[in-house]
Structures are given as structure tokens and as C-alpha cells.
Write an enzyme that holds these catalytic residues in place. Structure first.
Site, mmCIF file in Angstrom:
data_model
loop_
_atom_site.group_PDB
_atom_site.id
_atom_site.type_symbol
_atom_site.label_atom_id
_atom_site.label_comp_id
_atom_site.label_asym_id
_atom_site.label_seq_id
_atom_site.Cartn_x
_atom_site.Cartn_y
_atom_site.Cartn_z
ATOM 1 N N GLU A 1 70.520 -4.649 -93.092
ATOM 2 C CA GLU A 1 69.747 -3.500 -92.603
ATOM 3 C C GLU A 1 70.633 -2.281 -92.337
ATOM 4 O O GLU A 1 71.210 -2.142 -91.253
ATOM 5 C CB GLU A 1 68.981 -3.853 -91.316
ATOM 6 C CG GLU A 1 68.148 -2.685 -90.801
ATOM 7 C CD GLU A 1 67.362 -2.992 -89.529
ATOM 8 O OE1 GLU A 1 66.594 -2.112 -89.088
ATOM 9 O OE2 GLU A 1 67.520 -4.093 -88.978
ATOM 10 N N LYS B 1 66.904 -4.376 -96.026
ATOM 11 C CA LYS B 1 65.953 -3.743 -95.101
ATOM 12 C C LYS B 1 66.395 -2.301 -94.854
ATOM 13 O O LYS B 1 67.082 -2.000 -93.886
ATOM 14 C CB LYS B 1 65.879 -4.527 -93.781
ATOM 15 C CG LYS B 1 64.891 -3.923 -92.774
ATOM 16 C CD LYS B 1 64.722 -4.782 -91.532
ATOM 17 C CE LYS B 1 63.795 -4.108 -90.537
ATOM 18 N NZ LYS B 1 63.475 -4.950 -89.366
#
Length: 338
Positions: free
Chosen positions: A178, A220
Site C-alpha cells: 500500500e 493497494k
């Protein structure tokens, strides 16, 4: 079971072309802010009850393939004594775990941040696996400013994400990578695209250096949007800028891109995801890993009261279903009123 087979099975369970991931991994400080917004004190018991009502929502498994949990939640049980990770797993929702330990200033790179938590990660992952976690998530954040992110900020954060991902795969845990480019500021969508591309390019270079297998991770990222202090961009523009930047920087080997909502409202995040899938030009699954954009209506419906649990579950299920439709490119704004 070999580590590779273990990873492949988890990816297959997470990525099916129609479902996404529920982010329920708010740190103690973040969930306290969420509870403050509805006038509820953040106690361990209320956190346990709230997260158990999310995970026990009947039908959630039709729209959600995985859930990211906070460390505290891994050890908690529902009212019947069932461990919360098991509550998800029996529904066919893969339990995962947030493993980073928060962030602080990056020395030598004024304005940039770095995330902590690599020390002892392999040992922690072994314990999390015993508690039922099959994937993990690590977040690095990148503010956009006149001088940020710096060259050091780009390389240092990419290195952390790659080291984390390599440890996860070695332990048989699928990493969600992420790199969050923050919406804070008044920057343009063009500036957002420039920064996101620089971030993703650096991240995948680092993943390559560390031998991370791209087919066995999920990305992500942020969507490419203007800064939060700038006028909102329409979904079609967000989709076009986001997809163009992704196609320039993210290898097709990555099986799924599960966007964070990052300051977008629930309806906005769904509309933008739908616009991305309506373009039908992506080599990856384009899905969601939303926290607040999935939970906000449920949190408001619950209000800290046990008797409102069913209403909260209905609100969560509605948002999950609408985002499932957005993954298919079949969401329409009129469905919000249904």
C-alpha cells in the site's frame, strides 16, 4: 504445503473478478476518531462488538473476499466465543492483518514520512498465521507538496514496502503493498498523476530488486484525484488519469489492484471505481480495499448501540454490494436510493 502453493491459494481466494477487501484494521488512535464521530467511547469491548458485527454480516461473503484486521482483533472473540478471524473464514472471507507499526518523519527528507515495523516481522507473521491470518498489509504514505515527495522519500519508502513484501512471501503470507499518496492539499489531478507514477515506478523497481513475486501480491494504491482542497474531479476523469498512470508503471503480472478510498466519500469511491471498470482497458482486476468508504454508513447506523447491530449490517451489506457492482462496471447512482 509449499510456501508457493500456500500463496497461490490465498491469491486465488482473494481475487475472483467480482469481490473486494474490507479494511477493518484501524489503529487504536484511528478507530477512536471514528467512534468520536458518533459520540462513542473507544473501549476494547465496543471495538470487539463493532468488528464482530461487521464480520458476522450475513451475505457479506458475496461481495467481500478478504478482511484486513488490526492486531487486537485477531485475538478477540464474538459473543458466542468464536475467534473473530474464524468468524470471517467460515464465511469464505480470508482474514488478513495490518503489520506496520505506524509512521514518523523521515530523517533527511523534510516533509516526508517513513513507516516502522520491520524488526521481528517474520516472528510476528508466524504468530499471526497461527491465529488465522493468510495475508498482510503494510502502508507507506507520500504527501504531495512543492518539494515532496523527495527523491529520498521515494526510494526509502519503496525499499520498506519491498522488504516487507519479501518477508511476507518467505513466510507464506500474501503481501498487500500500500503506497498511499495523500489527498491533502490543493494540487491538481495532473500533479497527482505525476507523483503517483513516480511512487509506483519506484515501488516496482524495489520489489524487483528484492525478488518479490508479482503474481503473489496485491497492490493497494490511491486513485489519481485532485487534492482534497481542490474541486472534485468527475469519475470519468479520475478513471482516465488513474488507468493511464497505472498502465505506465504497474506490471501486468500483478493479479489485482485494490484501491484505497483515501478521503473519498462512500458514493464517490464507488462511482470512481465503477468508472475505472467501465473503461475495460486493464490487465489487472480493479477492485476495492475500502475502510471508511465501506464502514461509514454502518458506523452511523450502529451508533454504539447493540440494538442497532442489524441496521449497521444492512448498511455495510449495501455498500459492499454496490462496490461489487462497481468491480463489474455495473453500478448506477440510482441504486443508492434502492
Amino acid at each position: 504445503m509449499s510456501t508457493g502453493t500456500e500463496l497461490q491459494e490465498t491469491v486465488a481466494d482473494l481475487v475472483d473478478g467480482s469481490r473486494g477487501v474490507l479494511a477493518a484494521d484501524e489503529s487504536s488512535g484511528t478507530i477512536a476518531k471514528r467512534f468520536d464521530s458518533i459520540g462513542v467511547e473507544s473501549t476494547e469491548e465496543l471495538r470487539r462488538f463493532y468488528r464482530s458485527l461487521l464480520l458476522s454480516t450475513e451475505g457479506l461473503e458475496n461481495y467481500v473476499s478478504g478482511v484486513i484486521l488490526f492486531e487486537e482483533t485477531l485475538g478477540q472473540r464474538d459473543d458466542a466465543g468464536v475467534p473473530l478471524p474464524q468468524l470471517a473464514a467460515v464465511r469464505g472471507i480470508v482474514p488478513g492483518i495490518k503489520v506496520d507499526k505506524g509512521k514518523g518523519p523521515l530523517p533527511g527528507a523534510l516533509g516526508d514520512m517513513i513507516t516502522y515495523g520491520l524488526d521481528g516481522l517474520a516472528e510476528r507473521l508466524a504468530g499471526y498465521k497461527e491465529q488465522g491470518a493468510r495475508f498482510a498489509k503494510w502502508r507507506e504514505v507520500y504527501p504531495i507538496g512543492p518539494c515532496n515527495p523527495t527523491r529520498l522519500g521515494l526510494t526509502a519508502n519503496a525499499e520498506m514496502l519491498a522488504r516487507y513484501a519479501a518477508v511476507c512471501q518467505a513466510c507464506g503470507v500474501v503481501p498487500i503493498v500500500e503506497p498511499e499518496v495523500l489527498m491533502d492539499g490543493d494540487h491538481s489531478i495532473e500533479r497527482s498523476a505525476e507523483v503517483n507514477e513516480a511512487v509506483w515506478r519506484e515501488v516496482f523497481a524495489a520489489l524487483g530488486r528484492h525478488g518479490v513475486v508479482l503474481e503473489l501480491l496485491l497492490l493497494k494504491p490511491s486513485m489519481v484525484t485532485p487534492g482534497g482542497d481542490s474541486p472534485r474531479a468527475p469519475p470519468q476523469q479520475v478513471a482516465e488519469y488513474t488507468l493511464r498512470s497505472l498502465r505506465r508503471t504497474v506490471p501486468a503480472a500483478v493479479p489485482s489492484i485494490n484501491f484505497l478510498s483515501g478521503g473519498q466519500g462512500p458514493e464517490e469511491a464507488t462511482a470512481n471505481l465503477n468508472a475505472l471498470n467501465s473503461l475495460r482497458q486493464a490487465p489487472w482486476q480493479l477492485s476495492f480495499s475500502y475502510g471508511r468508504a465501506l464502514q461509514e454508513p454502518a458506523l452511523k447506523a450502529w451508533g454504539g448501540k447493540r440494538q442497532h447491530a442489524a441496521a449497521a449490517q444492512r448498511a455495510l451489506l449495501k455498500r459492499a454490494r454496490l462496490n461489487h457492482l462497481a468491480v463489474l462496471g455495473e453500478y448506477q447512482q440510482t441504486l443508492e436510493q434502492a
